[in-house]
Design an enzyme around this catalytic site. Structure first.
Site, mmCIF file in Angstrom:
data_model
loop_
_atom_site.group_PDB
_atom_site.id
_atom_site.type_symbol
_atom_site.label_atom_id
_atom_site.label_comp_id
_atom_site.label_asym_id
_atom_site.label_seq_id
_atom_site.Cartn_x
_atom_site.Cartn_y
_atom_site.Cartn_z
ATOM 1 C CE1 TYR A 1 -3.257 -2.812 0.157
ATOM 2 C CE2 TYR A 1 -3.591 -2.395 2.485
ATOM 3 C CZ TYR A 1 -3.895 -3.105 1.342
ATOM 4 O OH TYR A 1 -4.845 -4.103 1.393
ATOM 5 C CB SER A 2 1.265 4.309 -0.325
ATOM 6 O OG SER A 2 -0.029 4.787 -0.617
#
Length: 341
Positions: free
Chosen positions: A55-56
């Protein structure tokens, strides 16, 4: 807040869980607001926080790690590994080599010495599940991980992993994280029953169908969902038609469509927690306003009449497809072998 046991782990978790996928460049890059969102959720009684290394590209884990300083012991912290974390072909997948590297990277970003639930983000057809389970067992025995789980595993893979664990004396997967919503009920046929049979908890994701069940995607109206241009399922007429049928059901019950969708997700006896992934504080406050909503049998019957149990409406773009579906060579005989005579 009521709490439920995560499978047979003995770990108590809240029925609503905080998903951190939208923290960082993928959603909200404001670390301060993301930290306030975490604190607001914890203050409301939510004790399960879920993220993932990809995530990111690690930023979400870093945000969660900073936000939990001073409150780590009060939180059931979950993260995942598998998806690519770089161009190197060995910085992904479910091999022992990557598991051992990925967990150290996540521990560093999360600023903690242990992960409560470490999840395999997707199946890895090229890695023997015994290798993955062996590596994860070592992490549990070392104290770096408390329990292990999976995400988006087909029921057959879940069963195979349970048998491998029993035969080899390895740790068992104790949780599964599948997608589940009023629009995506396919897991009611096999995944949820298998999870219940083997004592696995389930932490379902996308209970709002990526925003479709908030009322922000309606027929003939312009949507403000930023992801609407990237995912085809957000413009699927079959799914939009169901939303149009659900809107008056929620209105007649005197609740919002969002609260109807969240309450539906946690009403199934096979579901332990439903992930909510707010990008802003306003979104979180709206979700928290519905924690007391309980759907009656009549309401659940009305939903069943619109979307029959065990069925999916359309297809999620991010749904897991095994090689047998993805690869042409595995679903078509060679031209010379296709004839019946």
């Amino acid at each position: 807040m009521q709490y439920r046991t995560l499978g047979r782990t003995g770990i108590q978790v809240s029925p609503y869980a905080l998903g951190a996928m939208m923290f960082g460049a993928m959603g909200n890059p404001d670390h301060g607001e993301a930290t306030r969102i975490v604190h607001r959720a914890l203050d409301a009684g939510i004790n399960l926080v879920d993220t993932a290394d990809m995530y990111s590209h690690g930023e979400s884990e870093e945000i969660v790690g900073k936000a939990l300083q001073g409150r780590r012991d009060d939180v059931v912290l979950a993260t995942k590994f598998h998806l690519p974390m770089g161009e190197d072909p060995n910085r992904r997948g479910n091999s022992r080599r990557w598991v051992m590297t990925a967990v150290e990277d996540s521990l560093r970003r999360l600023q903690t010495d242990h992960i409560d639930l470490y999840q395999v983000h997707r199946p890895d057809p090229v890695t023997d599940v015994e290798e993955t389970l062996s590596a994860l067992t070592d992490l549990v025995r070392s104290g770096k991980v408390r329990a292990i789980g999976t995400s988006s595993f087909p029921a057959s893979d879940m069963v195979e992993a349970q048998w491998v664990s029993e035969r080899r004396g390895l740790e068992r997967f104790r949780a599964e994280q599948p997608t589940y919503s009023i629009l995506t009920r396919g897991i009611e046929r096999e995944v949820l029953p298998v999870a219940q049979r083997y004592g696995m908890g389930t932490i379902v994701y996308s209970p709002l169908a990526q925003g479709m069940l908030t009322g922000r995607v309606r027929r003939g109206q312009q949507t403000d969902l930023r992801r609407a241009t990237r995912f085809r399922h957000l413009s699927d007429e079959r799914r939009i038609d169901v939303v149009e049928q659900l809107v008056p059901v929620a209105a007649e019950a005197g609740i919002s469509l969002t609260h109807l969708a969240m309450a539906f997700a946690i009403a199934h006896p096979g579901v332990t927690s439903a992930l909510m992934g707010p990008r802003t504080m306003d979104q979180l406050d709206d979700l928290l306003a519905g924690v007391d909503v309980v759907l009656t049998d009549d309401l659940l019957d009305a939903i069943d009449a619109i979307v029959p149990p065990g069925t999916d409406v359309g297809r999620l773009d991010m749904a897991y497809d095994p090689p047998a579906v993805q690869q042409v060579a595995l679903r078509r005989r060679s031209a010379g072998e296709r004839a019946a005579a």
